[in-house]
Design an enzyme around this catalytic site. Structure first.
Site, PDB file in Angstrom:
ATOM      1  N   LYS A  84       1.071  -1.219  -0.151  1.00 57.28           N
ATOM      2  CA  LYS A  84      -0.059  -0.015   0.080  1.00 57.28           C
ATOM      3  C   LYS A  84       0.755   1.130  -0.018  1.00 57.28           C
ATOM      4  O   LYS A  84       1.789   1.371   0.649  1.00 57.28           O
ATOM      5  CB  LYS A  84      -0.876  -0.136   1.012  1.00 57.28           C
ATOM      6  CG  LYS A  84      -1.893   1.026   1.269  1.00 57.28           C
ATOM      7  CD  LYS A  84      -3.038   1.105   2.532  1.00 57.28           C
ATOM      8  CE  LYS A  84      -3.917   2.050   2.420  1.00 57.28           C
ATOM      9  NZ  LYS A  84      -4.825   1.939   3.563  1.00 57.28           N
ATOM     10  N   SER A 159      -9.732   2.399   2.577  1.00 60.53           N
ATOM     11  CA  SER A 159      -8.804   3.044   1.791  1.00 60.53           C
ATOM     12  C   SER A 159      -8.036   2.287   0.985  1.00 60.53           C
ATOM     13  O   SER A 159      -7.338   2.352  -0.140  1.00 60.53           O
ATOM     14  CB  SER A 159      -8.110   3.919   2.677  1.00 60.53           C
ATOM     15  OG  SER A 159      -7.064   3.322   3.355  1.00 60.53           O
ATOM     16  N   SER A 183      -9.819  -0.076   6.731  1.00 60.22           N
ATOM     17  CA  SER A 183      -9.319   0.030   5.397  1.00 60.22           C
ATOM     18  C   SER A 183      -8.449  -1.095   4.933  1.00 60.22           C
ATOM     19  O   SER A 183      -8.222  -1.384   3.778  1.00 60.22           O
ATOM     20  CB  SER A 183      -8.344   1.140   5.547  1.00 60.22           C
ATOM     21  OG  SER A 183      -8.823   2.481   5.585  1.00 60.22           O
TER      22      SER A 183
END
Ligand SMILES: [Zn+2]
Lengths: 501, 507
Positions: A84, A159, A183
């Site tokens: 990420k 996210s 997330s």
């Protein structure tokens, strides 16, 4: 758990690692297969913001060289991973999904990246995310949304939607996410993958670009519970550079995933998260999963957590408050975007113009919320009250865990929604995290794993397991048992049903 | 206010009219080897931006880790200031945007300071003798320093109007101690002296504790002076806060100038604005900064990247056992040991000469001589150069050597002064200066007798007077001999030789 077929991208990380260890496949072959897959599908999925094929092949080559030299390889050596874009990696762009950091290349590795490198995991690149991890859909990424491999018109969650989409699109067998309010878990739920938010302090945050420091936690993502456990055990553990990291032995999550046994366990359904307001198919798969667990020998009980009702409100005070401070440093002075530095503007104006241009609407909204909540005269009413709610939620968890081993709920109220459907309705977007937020506020561990498709739309449904702090192993005991029973029922992993891209 | 009104009222006159209340916030850079929240070195004077890392640059993702030594130093200061040490406290973020702040917030402490509610007794000299004033301490906490800005171009040297500004983050993250007093009332005409004595006492305390070397010229001790005036019997007045007060002399001058300014304002029927003022060393006064009415809201909240500090009683006791003899106790001891009055000791303390005198005595010099040199000749020289006594090249060992030479007659007082002149001018150590300047006392009797004879010939009438028994006339001849030997003779010896020569004895 074997996956049939010779396509290296459809194997589990455990299988790939074993193949690399035995010489059945080289790390370079495995890495190249995933790079090829990215080349062929990522223009539609948009899971990645940055892929460094050369660096990935280089590190794969060094794994193969170690093996040739007779070195003992780690449990995931040579296996590719999607990172990420909120974790720093030396010399590699780290944008956090924001224009603000478009060309920023950090001069240092995050703890997580250091540990991945030390474990000889091959990092393919950086994955898309909502800007500074604010969002549940990746629609708030400055670089455009990622697409759900189950239906490219739908969101992959957020996210960490990029990481989840990369797994579901078979672009990588492993990914790292971060979870501030869901997330990791909500993207896992809507993409039919597995994601774990470890105990707060379980995985060091050093090098994780902070959204809300007291809530943020990096964690492992994969397509199976065992792969998730293997990755968890590599990134977890104390790091003195993170004062909030826990200096205690990491729970044996791999052994728990291997044991996959719920006999004699007491599993609590959170009454406040018991399907009311959930999409019908989500509620149905949740109930079926409970029946399976009961059949496997667990006792299912209902537990009240009355303060959970206030969790969303408290979360949307604490998160913006901390974020408003954490994001202050993006002022155009030292790195990243700078706007208006043309000799005609004062330093305050340059800061202001930079922040105006560099942040998206959702980030600005939360910075303003947080600035307001922390202002003198409002602090006690907002931030102060939210902290009290937080204490109450911790007490709810603590008293629940006196009578049950784990708590469960659906991960998200709905399956993946359409891109654009909620982007202009922040409150609807925030409600996505209603079931995942309490865990972040309390600092517990939690997992989401896929438990079937909702009959009405054929999209994956996630099942959330919550454990007490530093009892992360219980997630894997329960998750692996449920996964295994579902595998027996279907004859394959749910992700196998994802449409070919 | 009418333009005819004076802008200031003389200090003593002002304090006949008003009662002052002051408070001081003192920031001291701690002498730790590494910064407050990272491992970067703290040495002063490095090339800009060479003593930095992701943490003190506030790079995204970096996290602070508390410097244990800094916490220990803070607790030791708290103990020395008779404070309560918190059983549990947290750091807080102070949020504001400024380019010298890497994170645009400063990690500090807010409503949970590590140490609180202490006091420090300071002694000031008065016409009636020394007076002890107790200054109550509100809090002692730790925080990180900011970077250092240099503004280039523009008239004011401030950020506004500068062509460009440079930032050096070497200083960012240096551990600071902030010591805040409670309001100090009742000092009257002594207010400036008390404020100055308090800062001097703090400085000595820091040095005694070894937590900071307190180099004021490097900006390692900085003060903010709060001051208000009120009519006797009236409630406390509106205060101003004067920043950038960075030397002992400035503390005194900042208080004085603020007393003079506020009293004029109030006397003219005006009101004091609650504001921040900036002190200018060069002119010895302050100018108005931003007013508190538009003050920033720092949005303090507990620092979520750090865990609370909860010092155990055992740890605190351990730290207590490391406290050295504190300056006030030391002064009482020295008064007794040296057999001097508090006033005489205060002279030594005010000169910043306590340690130097003590070391000089340890080097074998009589107390009176040690004090005479450091608070006399040498202090004048340091003041002339605008430096601290300790920064003179003269050492206790130098004084011991000079005193030994005086004792054996090789030097006299006047020559000794010339020796120190030479040492201060960088001409070498005591013996080197004596050699190069040819400063030895003329102790050769033959040479002295020749000089005496010469003087007697030159002043036959004086010679006759002495011979006839008027011994007091000998001074004129001794003076002439001292002159002809350019002072390098022992006057007593010259006198003795003279009387012997003329066959008279002292009456
Ligand atoms: Zn540093």
């Amino acid at each position: 758990m074997p996956i049939t077929g010779s396509d290296l991208t459809r194997q589990t990380a455990a299988v790939l690692a074993e193949a690399i260890r035995t010489g059945e496949a080289s790390a370079v072959e495995v890495t190249q297969a995933h790079l090829d897959r990215i080349s062929s599908v990522d223009d539609r999925v948009h899971a990645f913001l940055y892929v460094d094929a050369e660096a990935a092949i280089d590190s794969a080559r060094s794994v193969d060289a170690k093996r040739s030299a007779g070195e003992v390889l780690g449990p995931l050596a040579g296996v590719p991973l999607a990172l990420k874009d909120v974790l720093t990696m030396r010399g590699v762009p780290t944008t956090c999904g924001s224009r603000m950091l478009e060309n920023w290349r950090p001069p240092y590795d995050s703890s997580v990246v250091e540990r991945l490198r030390a474990a000889d995991i091959v990092i393919l690149g950086k994955t898309n995310m909502d800007e500074f991890a604010m969002g549940s859909s990746t629609e708030h990424s400055a670089y455009g949304p990622s697409h759900n491999p189950w239906d490219l018109d739908r969101i992959p969650g957020g996210s960490g939607g990029g990481s989840a989409a990369a797994l579901a699109a078979f672009e990588a067998p492993l990914a790292i996410g971060t979870d501030t309010g869901g997330s990791i878990r909500q993207p896992a739920a809507v993409t039919g993958t597995v994601g774990v938010k470890p105990t707060y302090g379980g995985v060091p945050r050093y090098g994780l670009v902070a959204l809300a420091s007291s809530l943020d936690q990096a964690g492992p993502c994969a397509r199976t519970v065992m792969d998730t456990a293997l990755l968890h055990s590599i990134i977890a553990g104390y790091d003195p550079r993170d004062s909030t990291s826990i200096n205690a032995p990491v729970p044996n999550v791999v052994a728990a995933a291997a044991k996959a046994d719920v006999r004699g366990m007491r599993i609590g359904i959170v009454a406040e998260l018991n399907g009311e307001g959930y999409q019908a198919g989500v509620a149905q798969r949740f109930r079926e999963s409970l029946a399976i667990l009961e059949h496997l020998g667990a006792e299912i009980v209902e537990v009240g957590c009355p303060s959970f009702e206030y969790a969303l409100g408290a979360y949307y005070l604490i998160l913006p408050s901390e974020a408003s401070s954490n994001l202050a440093r993006f002022d155009g002075m030292r790195y990243g975007l700078r706007v208006g530095d043309d000799g005609s503007h004062s330093v305050e104006q340059v800061m202001s113009l930079t922040r105006e241009a560099g942040f998206g609407a959702e980030v600005k909204r939360r910075i303003m919320l947080g600035t307001y909540a922390l202002s003198s005269g409002y602090y006690d009413a907002y931030y102060g009250s939210a902290q009290k709610v937080r204490t109450l939620i911790m007490r709810d968890f603590a008293s629940a865990f006196e009578s049950v081993d784990v708590l469960v709920s659906p991960t998200a109220p709905t399956t993946a929604f359409k891109i654009g459907e909620k982007v202009d309705d922040p409150l609807a977007m925030y409600l996505n995290d209603i079931a995942t937020i309490p865990v972040n506020l309390a600092g517990n561990a939690a997992m989401s794993l896929p438990v079937g498709l909702a009959p009405e739309d054929g999209l994956p449904v996630g099942f959330q397991i919550m454990a007490p702090p530093m009892a992360d192993d219980r997630l894997y005991l329960v998750g692996a048992a449920l996964e295994s029973a579902l595998y027996d029922q279907w004859g394959h992993l749910l992700i196998e049903e994802a449409p070919a891209l | 206010m009418s333009t005819a009104m004076p802008e200031t009222i003389p200090y003593d006159e002002a304090l006949n009219l008003f009662e002052p209340v002051f408070g001081l916030e003192v920031h001291v850079e701690m002498g730790t080897n590494s910064k407050m929240f990272c491992g970067c070195p703290t040495a002063f004077g490095g090339e800009p931006n060479t003593q930095v890392c992701p943490v003190c640059l506030g790079l995204p993702g970096s996290m602070p880790v508390v410097n244990r030594t800094a916490v220990e130093s803070t607790i030791r200061i708290g103990l020395a200031l008779n404070c309560t040490i918190a059983e549990w406290c947290r750091f807080a973020r102070k949020n504001y945007f400024y380019p010298d702040m890497p994170k645009d917030y400063q990690i500090s402490q807010y409503d949970e300071p590590l140490c609180s509610n202490g006091y420090l007794d300071v002694t000031v000299a008065t016409a009636e003798g020394p007076k002890v004033v107790r200054v109550e301490i509100e809090r002692v906490h730790m925080e990180e320093d900011t970077g250092k800005l240099t503004h280039t171009g523009g008239a004011t040297g401030r950020i506004h109007g500068a062509d460009y500004s440079l930032v050096d983050y070497n200083r960012a993250g240096i551990p600071l101690i902030e010591i805040v007093t409670k309001p100090v009332a009742g000092a009257g005409h002594l207010v400036a002296d008390v404020a100055k004595a308090y800062v001097a006492e703090l400085r000595d305390l820091m040095r005694a504790l070894g937590v900071s070397d307190v180099r004021m010229e490097e900006g390692s001790l900085r003060c903010d002076v709060n001051l208000s005036l009120n009519k006797p019997g009236s409630p406390m007045g509106t205060r101003s806060e004067t920043k950038n007060v960075n030397s002992l002399r400035s503390v005194e001058r900042a208080v004085r100038s603020e007393v003079e300014r506020q009293s004029a304002l109030l006397t003219a029927g005006g009101r004091v604005v609650q504001e921040t003022r900036h002190f200018h060393e060069d002119i010895g006064r302050s100018t108005s900064g931003r007013s508190k009415e538009q003050a920033e809201d720092y949005r303090y909240f507990p620092e979520p990247d750090l865990v609370p500090i909860a010092p155990s009683a055992v740890w605190i006791d351990e730290l207590r056992s490391t406290l050295p003899e504190l300056p006030s106790a030391k002064r009482s001891r020295l008064e007794a040991e040296w057999g001097i009055t508090p006033f005489e000791l205060a002279t030594v303390v005010n000169a910043g000469a306590l340690d130097l005198v003590e070391e000089t005595i340890e080097a074998g010099v009589e107390s009176a001589a040690a004090r005479k040199w450091w608070t006399g000749e040498l202090l004048r020289s340091a003041n002339d150069q605008g430096i601290e006594l300790a920064d003179l090249p003269v050492t206790p060992a130098h004084i011991a050597r000079v005193e030994a030479l005086v004792a054996d007659g090789s030097l006299n007082d006047k020559l000794a002064r010339q020796v120190f002149e030479g040492v201060i001018a960088g001409e070498g150590d005591v013996d080197e200066v004596i050699a190069s300047r040819g400063l030895a006392v003329v102790s050769d009797d033959t040479a002295l007798l020749a000089a005496i004879d010469e003087a007697l010939v030159a002043q036959p009438d004086v010679a006759e007077k002495i011979r006839s028994g008027k011994v007091q006339a000998a001074g004129a001849i001794v003076g002439a001999v001292m002159k002809s030997t350019r002072g390098q003779a022992d006057a007593a010896k010259v006198r003795a030789l003279l009387l012997e020569r003329l066959g008279v004895t002292d009456a």
